[in-house]
Design a protein around this motif. Structure first.
Motif, short mmCIF file in Angstrom:
data_model
loop_
_atom_site.label_atom_id
_atom_site.label_comp_id
_atom_site.label_asym_id
_atom_site.label_seq_id
_atom_site.Cartn_x
_atom_site.Cartn_y
_atom_site.Cartn_z
N ILE A 28 0.79 -1.22 -0.08
CA ILE A 28 0.06 0.06 -0.06
C ILE A 28 0.79 1.24 0.02
O ILE A 28 0.65 2.14 -0.56
CB ILE A 28 -1.01 -0.06 1.05
N THR A 62 0.72 -3.42 -7.25
CA THR A 62 1.17 -3.17 -6.04
C THR A 62 -0.25 -3.60 -5.20
O THR A 62 -0.10 -4.05 -4.23
CB THR A 62 1.56 -1.72 -5.55
N GLY A 63 -1.40 -3.36 -5.95
CA GLY A 63 -2.86 -3.58 -5.49
C GLY A 63 -2.73 -5.14 -5.39
O GLY A 63 -3.10 -5.92 -4.34
N ALA A 66 -0.60 -6.36 -2.46
CA ALA A 66 -1.13 -6.45 -1.23
C ALA A 66 -2.15 -7.46 -1.08
O ALA A 66 -2.36 -8.21 0.02
CB ALA A 66 -2.04 -5.09 -1.19
#
Length: 129
Positions: A28, A62-63, A66
């Motif tokens: 995040i 990056t999502g 996560a």
């Protein structure tokens, strides 16, 4: 013997949990920095064209990173680290400025993937003999 195994299981669960939470936080953080890079960059005008597309793909990745960390999918974490770090994360790691932190966060994500993997190994029974 059983008590020792319970203690070891707790430690492994703690390692995995630390890696999972750390992975989510780091991913995040990297996504927030990518958003800043694209829309609030103090060093350049707002991104356009291919740079905006690449940055948007980094935010999406990056999502996913996560999510992989949240699920404890260490193989997915390793794969997403490679996508994030090679070559873009490595490039920003070597560049001057605040966005260098993105590369460091991605290296921290790799460390979190290792923690998740170590925590998921469990205990193998000893061979009789």
């Amino acid at each position: 013997e059983r008590r020792r195994h319970q203690h070891l299981h707790r430690r492994l669960d703690q390692l995995s949990r630390t890696g999972r939470v750390g992975g989510v936080v780091v991913a995040i953080g990297a996504a927030v920095l990518w958003v800043m890079f694209l829309f609030h960059n103090p060093y350049a005008p707002q991104a356009e064209g291919p740079i905006k597309l690449m940055g948007s793909l980094m935010i999406l990745t990056t999502g996913l990173a996560a999510l992989a960390a949240w699920l404890g999918a260490h193989l997915g974490m390793y794969l997403l680290f490679m996508v994030l770090f090679c070559p873009v994360g490595f490039y920003v790691l070597l560049s001057p400025g605040v966005f260098q932190v993105i590369g460091w966060l991605e290296l921290a994500y790799l460390a979190c993937a290792v923690l998740v993997q170590q925590g998921s190994k469990g205990i193998r029974p000893r061979a009789a003999g």
